[in-house]
Design a protein around this motif. Sequence first.
Motif, PDB file in Angstrom:
ATOM      1  N   SER A 278       0.828  -1.209   0.000  1.00  0.00           N
ATOM      2  CA  SER A 278       0.000   0.000   0.000  1.00  0.00           C
ATOM      3  C   SER A 278       0.861   1.256   0.000  1.00  0.00           C
ATOM      4  O   SER A 278       0.548   2.241  -0.681  1.00  0.00           O
ATOM      5  CB  SER A 278      -0.938  -0.009   1.211  1.00  0.00           C
ATOM      6  OG  SER A 278      -0.200  -0.118   2.417  1.00  0.00           O
TER       7      SER A 278
ATOM      8  N   VAL B  82       1.036   4.135  -3.063  1.00  0.00           N
ATOM      9  CA  VAL B  82       0.886   5.577  -2.850  1.00  0.00           C
ATOM     10  C   VAL B  82       2.045   6.325  -3.495  1.00  0.00           C
ATOM     11  O   VAL B  82       1.853   7.370  -4.145  1.00  0.00           O
ATOM     12  CB  VAL B  82       0.798   5.890  -1.342  1.00  0.00           C
ATOM     13  CG1 VAL B  82       0.870   7.387  -1.097  1.00  0.00           C
ATOM     14  CG2 VAL B  82      -0.496   5.335  -0.757  1.00  0.00           C
TER      15      VAL B  82
ATOM     16  N   GLU C 107       1.703   6.357  -7.376  1.00  0.00           N
ATOM     17  CA  GLU C 107       0.611   7.191  -7.895  1.00  0.00           C
ATOM     18  C   GLU C 107       0.844   8.676  -7.647  1.00  0.00           C
ATOM     19  O   GLU C 107       0.088   9.501  -8.146  1.00  0.00           O
ATOM     20  CB  GLU C 107      -0.715   6.766  -7.247  1.00  0.00           C
ATOM     21  CG  GLU C 107      -1.243   5.419  -7.719  1.00  0.00           C
ATOM     22  CD  GLU C 107      -2.106   5.518  -8.963  1.00  0.00           C
ATOM     23  OE1 GLU C 107      -1.846   6.412  -9.788  1.00  0.00           O
ATOM     24  OE2 GLU C 107      -3.041   4.722  -9.103  1.00  0.00           O
ATOM     25  N   ASN C 108       1.872   9.023  -6.876  1.00  0.00           N
ATOM     26  CA  ASN C 108       2.142  10.433  -6.585  1.00  0.00           C
ATOM     27  C   ASN C 108       3.327  10.935  -7.393  1.00  0.00           C
ATOM     28  O   ASN C 108       4.023  10.173  -8.064  1.00  0.00           O
ATOM     29  CB  ASN C 108       2.381  10.638  -5.083  1.00  0.00           C
ATOM     30  CG  ASN C 108       1.083  10.787  -4.315  1.00  0.00           C
ATOM     31  OD1 ASN C 108       0.402  11.806  -4.427  1.00  0.00           O
ATOM     32  ND2 ASN C 108       0.719   9.762  -3.543  1.00  0.00           N
TER      33      ASN C 108
ATOM     34  N   GLU D 181      -3.196   9.562  -6.981  1.00  0.00           N
ATOM     35  CA  GLU D 181      -3.452   8.680  -5.833  1.00  0.00           C
ATOM     36  C   GLU D 181      -4.743   9.022  -5.118  1.00  0.00           C
ATOM     37  O   GLU D 181      -5.382   8.165  -4.516  1.00  0.00           O
ATOM     38  CB  GLU D 181      -2.262   8.779  -4.872  1.00  0.00           C
ATOM     39  CG  GLU D 181      -2.315   7.792  -3.712  1.00  0.00           C
ATOM     40  CD  GLU D 181      -2.841   8.442  -2.435  1.00  0.00           C
ATOM     41  OE1 GLU D 181      -3.498   7.732  -1.645  1.00  0.00           O
ATOM     42  OE2 GLU D 181      -2.597   9.634  -2.252  1.00  0.00           O
ATOM     43  N   THR D 182      -5.159  10.290  -5.194  1.00  0.00           N
ATOM     44  CA  THR D 182      -6.376  10.725  -4.531  1.00  0.00           C
ATOM     45  C   THR D 182      -7.034  11.818  -5.362  1.00  0.00           C
ATOM     46  O   THR D 182      -6.394  12.408  -6.242  1.00  0.00           O
ATOM     47  CB  THR D 182      -6.056  11.268  -3.121  1.00  0.00           C
ATOM     48  OG1 THR D 182      -7.249  11.739  -2.497  1.00  0.00           O
ATOM     49  CG2 THR D 182      -5.065  12.411  -3.198  1.00  0.00           C
ATOM     50  N   THR D 183      -8.301  12.076  -5.078  1.00  0.00           N
ATOM     51  CA  THR D 183      -9.006  13.162  -5.772  1.00  0.00           C
ATOM     52  C   THR D 183      -8.924  14.476  -5.004  1.00  0.00           C
ATOM     53  O   THR D 183      -9.475  15.480  -5.447  1.00  0.00           O
ATOM     54  CB  THR D 183     -10.492  12.799  -5.961  1.00  0.00           C
ATOM     55  OG1 THR D 183     -11.087  12.565  -4.677  1.00  0.00           O
ATOM     56  CG2 THR D 183     -10.647  11.563  -6.826  1.00  0.00           C
ATOM     57  N   LYS D 184      -8.225  14.471  -3.871  1.00  0.00           N
ATOM     58  CA  LYS D 184      -8.109  15.692  -3.068  1.00  0.00           C
ATOM     59  C   LYS D 184      -7.206  16.692  -3.784  1.00  0.00           C
ATOM     60  O   LYS D 184      -6.021  16.422  -4.020  1.00  0.00           O
ATOM     61  CB  LYS D 184      -7.550  15.366  -1.681  1.00  0.00           C
ATOM     62  CG  LYS D 184      -8.488  14.518  -0.841  1.00  0.00           C
ATOM     63  CD  LYS D 184      -7.877  14.218   0.527  1.00  0.00           C
ATOM     64  CE  LYS D 184      -8.825  13.383   1.377  1.00  0.00           C
ATOM     65  NZ  LYS D 184      -8.236  13.045   2.703  1.00  0.00           N
TER      66      LYS D 184
ATOM     67  N   ARG E 271      -3.677  17.664  -2.530  1.00  0.00           N
ATOM     68  CA  ARG E 271      -2.527  16.810  -2.810  1.00  0.00           C
ATOM     69  C   ARG E 271      -1.801  17.290  -4.064  1.00  0.00           C
ATOM     70  O   ARG E 271      -0.567  17.279  -4.131  1.00  0.00           O
ATOM     71  CB  ARG E 271      -2.983  15.351  -2.981  1.00  0.00           C
ATOM     72  CG  ARG E 271      -1.882  14.360  -3.325  1.00  0.00           C
ATOM     73  CD  ARG E 271      -0.831  14.253  -2.236  1.00  0.00           C
ATOM     74  NE  ARG E 271      -1.389  13.820  -0.977  1.00  0.00           N
ATOM     75  CZ  ARG E 271      -1.625  12.531  -0.675  1.00  0.00           C
ATOM     76  NH1 ARG E 271      -1.325  11.579  -1.547  1.00  0.00           N
ATOM     77  NH2 ARG E 271      -2.139  12.218   0.498  1.00  0.00           N
TER      78      ARG E 271
ATOM     79  N   ASP F 156     -12.564  15.313 -10.129  1.00  0.00           N
ATOM     80  CA  ASP F 156     -11.324  14.542 -10.083  1.00  0.00           C
ATOM     81  C   ASP F 156     -10.315  15.250 -10.989  1.00  0.00           C
ATOM     82  O   ASP F 156     -10.346  15.121 -12.213  1.00  0.00           O
ATOM     83  CB  ASP F 156     -11.572  13.111 -10.555  1.00  0.00           C
ATOM     84  CG  ASP F 156     -10.389  12.199 -10.298  1.00  0.00           C
ATOM     85  OD1 ASP F 156      -9.290  12.719 -10.027  1.00  0.00           O
ATOM     86  OD2 ASP F 156     -10.549  10.966 -10.388  1.00  0.00           O
TER      87      ASP F 156
END
Length: 474
Positions: A56, A60, A63-64, A296-299, A302, A322
């Motif tokens: 995990s 991360v 994906e970043n 990695e995230t939709t935030k 980030r 997104d």
Amino acid sequence: MKSATLRGLRQLLWPKSTGSLEGAKPPRPTAYLDGLRGFAAFLVYIHHHQLWAHSSRQRVILENAWGWDGEYHLATFHGIRNFFIGGHIAVAVFFVISGYVLSVKPLSLIHAGEHLKLFDNLASAFFRRWFRLYIPLIITTLVYVTSWHLFGIWNAACEPKQTIGEELWNWYVQFKNFSFLFKEGWPWVDYNAHLWSIPLEMRGSLIIFTACIALSRATTKARLLCLLALVFYFLYVVDGYYCAYFVAGMLQCDLDLLAKSDGYFPRFLRRLEPYKTVIYYHLFFIGMYLGGVPAETTKFERLQESPGWQWLSYLKPQAVFDYKWFYLFFGGNIMVACAPRIGWLKRFFESRFCQFLGRIAFALYLVHGPILYTLGDRVYYAVGFVREANDGHEKVAHWANLFPLPKTGPLGLEIAFLLPNIILLPLTLWTAEFVTRMVDEPAVKFSAWLYKQIQGGAAPEPRPVELAPLMRVE
């Protein structure tokens, strides 16, 4: 011997440069699009295997952005990351190519003023599209879920039901909802989560067919402006990113057809013709950079914190939820635009390797997930990769570290990751080839046959009874 091997490899990847294929047919004008689609499907395969095999924390990191949280890896470096985690840019390329390919024939007929033939073409394409997309999906998922009970195969994607009857009912309920294009919420099917893009593919197809009809009698300049306005609406006004991809593909197709004709073509684009090589090389590197947007995230926070993306984050419009799909819109369109205009890139996509991938691309997209969920999960477990969700599960516990391999090497290129793909990649490609021959190609023929059947053999229909005179009130 070494020289012959190198020549054979070069002939496989760069057939036009060898001069040994004198009897070979020249590639179709849009063959590079098939190769680009196939290579994009291959990137999806790599992306999902990278995420599946690694922990995990490593997922991360992958994906970043390069340098996020102090992590610097080759697999996350700008541009290079697309070859490790390029599934997102691949989907963007799929949608743009679909918009391009679906509109080639209709736009050609519009340019020629053949409006009756245009109607026939769109009627046929509209009718066949659903069957062409969903029949392979139905068959592959049905075979997949029944195999769990007929052969006792456990999969890591979702927990099987107690009986095959319950399984088939659950499959039916999920698929009927999945097949309804206007269902509220996100399209999803537990049995193969990678199929989420198929309903979006169908929706985008409807947009292309509708746009061709609506703009069939517009002037050239008005049609181009309307397509541009649609792109702006879908991308900046509402969160319809995938719609913007399709319409942009249609716009690219229209401009390419106009460039080959003697009719209207935007003057400012003509003026850039002498500088096209320099322009497209710069665009290529920009597209590669944008294609590696952190995902990695939709935030949105980030993205703002990601090295190399702080200033670019200010470009994101309010409408897009997104954020990655906004930047992938430009990356995907740039890749499609650059492919035929950079010589070595076009030759690569026209190579035998990419053309083979292009022929099996849809089947590869359908089957790589189920193989990963079953055999892939076990093989990675056997060489030492442990997914937290499967660790200690009774169905796969005996696979743990059966053949441990060293995890030495850069992230994403570990020996323990590369060696299993000596088995998994050929098996996946062979299965995709089999599904292409036995399912995908017959589905295309079936949809064409069915359309002919509903036409009654193209026999003229009797004139309808005129009801108006009978209904006249004296």
